[in-house]
Every structure is written in C-alpha cells, then in structure tokens.
Design a protein around this motif. Structure first.
Motif, PDB file in Angstrom:
ATOM      1  N   GLU A  20       0.843  -1.215   0.000  1.00  0.00           N
ATOM      2  CA  GLU A  20       0.000   0.000   0.000  1.00  0.00           C
ATOM      3  C   GLU A  20       0.873   1.258   0.000  1.00  0.00           C
ATOM      4  O   GLU A  20       0.583   2.233  -0.690  1.00  0.00           O
ATOM      5  N   GLY A  21       1.950   1.194   0.757  1.00  0.00           N
ATOM      6  CA  GLY A  21       2.863   2.341   0.825  1.00  0.00           C
ATOM      7  C   GLY A  21       3.488   2.628  -0.526  1.00  0.00           C
ATOM      8  O   GLY A  21       3.614   3.784  -0.937  1.00  0.00           O
ATOM      9  N   TYR A  46       8.974   0.598   9.423  1.00  0.00           N
ATOM     10  CA  TYR A  46      10.233  -0.083   9.055  1.00  0.00           C
ATOM     11  C   TYR A  46      10.073  -1.076   7.907  1.00  0.00           C
ATOM     12  O   TYR A  46      10.901  -1.143   7.012  1.00  0.00           O
ATOM     13  N   LEU A  47       8.999  -1.883   7.980  1.00  0.00           N
ATOM     14  CA  LEU A  47       8.874  -2.985   7.014  1.00  0.00           C
ATOM     15  C   LEU A  47       8.705  -2.511   5.581  1.00  0.00           C
ATOM     16  O   LEU A  47       8.931  -3.267   4.644  1.00  0.00           O
ATOM     17  N   ALA A  48       8.313  -1.250   5.402  1.00  0.00           N
ATOM     18  CA  ALA A  48       8.147  -0.719   4.042  1.00  0.00           C
ATOM     19  C   ALA A  48       9.441  -0.080   3.528  1.00  0.00           C
ATOM     20  O   ALA A  48       9.531   0.289   2.352  1.00  0.00           O
ATOM     21  N   LEU A  49      10.449   0.045   4.388  1.00  0.00           N
ATOM     22  CA  LEU A  49      11.679   0.731   3.952  1.00  0.00           C
ATOM     23  C   LEU A  49      12.374   0.039   2.769  1.00  0.00           C
ATOM     24  O   LEU A  49      12.751   0.717   1.811  1.00  0.00           O
ATOM     25  N   PRO A  50      12.536  -1.302   2.775  1.00  0.00           N
ATOM     26  CA  PRO A  50      13.234  -1.919   1.638  1.00  0.00           C
ATOM     27  C   PRO A  50      12.545  -1.632   0.297  1.00  0.00           C
ATOM     28  O   PRO A  50      13.198  -1.248  -0.676  1.00  0.00           O
ATOM     29  N   LYS A  51      11.228  -1.783   0.269  1.00  0.00           N
ATOM     30  CA  LYS A  51      10.507  -1.583  -1.001  1.00  0.00           C
ATOM     31  C   LYS A  51      10.579  -0.109  -1.433  1.00  0.00           C
ATOM     32  O   LYS A  51      10.837   0.210  -2.592  1.00  0.00           O
ATOM     33  N   LEU A  52      10.348   0.791  -0.487  1.00  0.00           N
ATOM     34  CA  LEU A  52      10.378   2.217  -0.841  1.00  0.00           C
ATOM     35  C   LEU A  52      11.798   2.663  -1.198  1.00  0.00           C
ATOM     36  O   LEU A  52      11.979   3.568  -2.018  1.00  0.00           O
ATOM     37  N   GLU A  87      21.768   0.914   5.498  1.00  0.00           N
ATOM     38  CA  GLU A  87      21.800  -0.090   4.428  1.00  0.00           C
ATOM     39  C   GLU A  87      20.700   0.162   3.392  1.00  0.00           C
ATOM     40  O   GLU A  87      20.840  -0.157   2.220  1.00  0.00           O
ATOM     41  N   PHE A  88      19.573   0.743   3.859  1.00  0.00           N
ATOM     42  CA  PHE A  88      18.449   0.987   2.944  1.00  0.00           C
ATOM     43  C   PHE A  88      18.354   2.459   2.523  1.00  0.00           C
ATOM     44  O   PHE A  88      17.288   2.932   2.132  1.00  0.00           O
ATOM     45  N   CYS A  89      19.495   3.148   2.601  1.00  0.00           N
ATOM     46  CA  CYS A  89      19.563   4.542   2.125  1.00  0.00           C
ATOM     47  C   CYS A  89      18.548   5.436   2.824  1.00  0.00           C
ATOM     48  O   CYS A  89      17.937   6.305   2.185  1.00  0.00           O
ATOM     49  N   VAL A  90      18.348   5.216   4.104  1.00  0.00           N
ATOM     50  CA  VAL A  90      17.467   6.091   4.872  1.00  0.00           C
ATOM     51  C   VAL A  90      18.222   7.389   5.163  1.00  0.00           C
ATOM     52  O   VAL A  90      19.336   7.369   5.672  1.00  0.00           O
ATOM     53  N   ASP A  91      17.635   8.509   4.789  1.00  0.00           N
ATOM     54  CA  ASP A  91      18.299   9.807   4.935  1.00  0.00           C
ATOM     55  C   ASP A  91      17.862  10.574   6.182  1.00  0.00           C
ATOM     56  O   ASP A  91      18.565  11.467   6.628  1.00  0.00           O
ATOM     57  N   TYR A  92      16.659  10.297   6.657  1.00  0.00           N
ATOM     58  CA  TYR A  92      16.105  11.035   7.802  1.00  0.00           C
ATOM     59  C   TYR A  92      15.557  10.033   8.817  1.00  0.00           C
ATOM     60  O   TYR A  92      15.178   8.918   8.447  1.00  0.00           O
ATOM     61  N   CYS A  93      15.465  10.462  10.063  1.00  0.00           N
ATOM     62  CA  CYS A  93      14.839   9.605  11.069  1.00  0.00           C
ATOM     63  C   CYS A  93      14.201  10.477  12.154  1.00  0.00           C
ATOM     64  O   CYS A  93      14.868  11.346  12.725  1.00  0.00           O
TER      65      CYS A  93
END
Ligand code: PGA
Length: 265
Positions: A20-21, A46-52, A87-93
């Motif tokens: 959905e995300g 968290y679980l949507a991070l790899p796909k996004l 690892e999943f290119c997360v830029d912000y938190c």
C-alpha cells in the motif's frame, strides 16, 4: 518567509502495508519531484523501507524512518539500528516523537496521545548521536502538553528538551539536524497551533541553538511545525519567518492532501 529550503516530511506512523505504501508513493512522486525547491521525505513503518528504498533510489524524494535504536548491533530484541537504516539509504529519522516519549520515564502526555514507549531525553540524545555517525538527518520532535502550555511552561519545557537532546552535539554536526515543534495537544486532534504562536516557538528554538550551539547553525537549521497540518492551513504556516516546513501525520496518508501541502511550501 525564510530562505532555507523547505522540508515536508510525512510520518505514516503504523499505517499502510509495504504494498500500500508503494502505491501511495507512486501516486505523489511525480508531483513531489516537480517541486525542486522543496525537500520531500516519507517516513513509512520499518517494514516498508526496503521496497520504498528501491522505488526512491533515483528520486529526489527521500526516505525516513520513524525511530532508531542507538547501538549498532547486539541483543536488543525488536530494535533497529542506524547501521541497518543506512543499508536501505534512509536519509532522515524521526526521534523523540511525543507518541514515544514519556519524559524521564514519567508519562506526562495524555493517555490518548500514548506514552507507551518510555522515550527519555537521554535516549533521544543517544539516538541523535547514532544517526550523526551514519550521516542520517535526525528530525527531533519537541513540544509541550496542554497542561504545560496552560501552566505557562511551554518555552521552559522545550528548552529543557533541546538541552538534553542536543547534549554534547558538535556545531559541525548540526548541518544534519532538523527540529520539529510539535505541540502534543495539536497532534492528530485537528487543533492546529496558531501560525504566529508556532512561529514564535520556532524562533525561540532557533535562538536557543544560536546561544547554546552556534549562530551559523541556528541560521541554517530547519525547524518544522507539526500538528494537524492540512492543505487548508499549510500556506499560512509556511508564510512565517521561522517555520521551514512541516512534519505531517494524518494528511500525509492522503496523496492529494500531501501533494497540496508540498505545493503550499
Ligand atoms: P498529525 O500528526 O499531522 O496527524 O497531527 C503529526 C505528527 O504526529 O507528526
């Protein structure tokens, strides 16, 4: 209106599956990318991070997480580290959201806004340091409860949150830092803080950074407002001198509303 690049971050909270995300992002990505003068961030579960992360690989739309644990690895069941986000290119938190805070272990927020997680100013500080280590931009939430506002303690509470959360932070690290003023009583309630008052508090946060960290860092730091931001009130909020964008909850789940808020910025 400030000259700092506006930042609009959508906090999806515990909503949407990964599929959905992905569909939501596909429906506003083009619009967001066309607004080159606005930084747009989505913070899915968290679980949507790899796909996004795959979808946003070559996009100007950035990926954010909603929380992080401060150590790199170890026996910390259920937690996710900055190293794993990297690892999943997360830029912000997002760090220290009021739905996770219970100040100094004391649940001061109204039960309806949930203090389940016992976040303290000390853990917020550790999380910010961990994110800096991986070059991830923390979006640190600060804000007062209704009781604190009514007792005239708004500024005092926020300054204490800043002092504890930013303890030991070096001015050179501040280019990554983002603050979000989120009055607890305005989150998910439909009660938006008056734009002049929100701007006053954001200006107070900037002054605190100038006086306690560095003047240059204070001029450059982006300070967001969060709490019932919608297409109908976004333009007024963004037209102020010290508010550099928004942390958007409910409205970020509706692509047309989120796009309208991005346009307003
Ligand atoms: P809201 O949430 O926009 O739904 O009020 C904001 C937030 O919690 O960051």
């Amino acid at each position: 209106m400030s000259t700092r690049t506006k930042l609009i971050a959508g906090n999806w909270k515990m909503n949407l599956t990964s599929a959905e995300g992905a569909a939501r992002v596909e429906s506003f990505i083009q619009h967001a990318e066309s607004k080159e003068d606005v930084d747009v961030v989505v913070c899915p579960p968290y679980l949507a991070l790899p796909k996004l992360s795959e979808i946003l690989k070559y996009s100007s739309v950035k990926l954010g997480a909603q929380d992080v644990f401060w150590l790199d690895s170890g026996a910390y069941t259920g937690n996710v580290s900055a190293r794993q986000l990297y690892e999943f290119c997360v830029d912000y938190c997002i760090v220290g959201h009021s739905e996770r805070r219970g100040r100094f272990g004391v649940m001061e927020v109204p039960e309806s806004t949930v203090g389940y997680f016992g976040e303290t100013d000390e853990t917020i500080n550790l999380k910010i340091q961990a994110l800096f280590k991986y070059g991830i931009n923390p979006i640190m939430c600060v804000g007062e409860t209704l009781a604190e506002r009514e007792a005239g303690k708004t500024d005092e509470v926020i300054c204490a949150q800043l002092a504890a959360g930013l303890k030991g932070v070096h001015p050179a690290e501040m280019h990554l830092f983002v603050a979000a003023y989120e009055p607890v009583w305005a989150i998910g309630t439909g009660k938006v803080c008056d734009a002049d008052e929100a701007n006053r508090v954001c200006g107070m946060i900037r002054t605190w950074i100038a006086e306690n960290i560095e003047v240059e860092a204070a001029n450059d730091v982006r300070i967001l407002y969060g709490g019932s931001v919608k297409p109908g009130n976004a333009a007024e909020i963004f037209g102020t001198s010290d508010i550099d964008g928004a942390l958007v909850g409910g409205a970020s789940l509706k692509p047309e509303d989120f796009s309208a808020i991005v346009s307003a910025a």
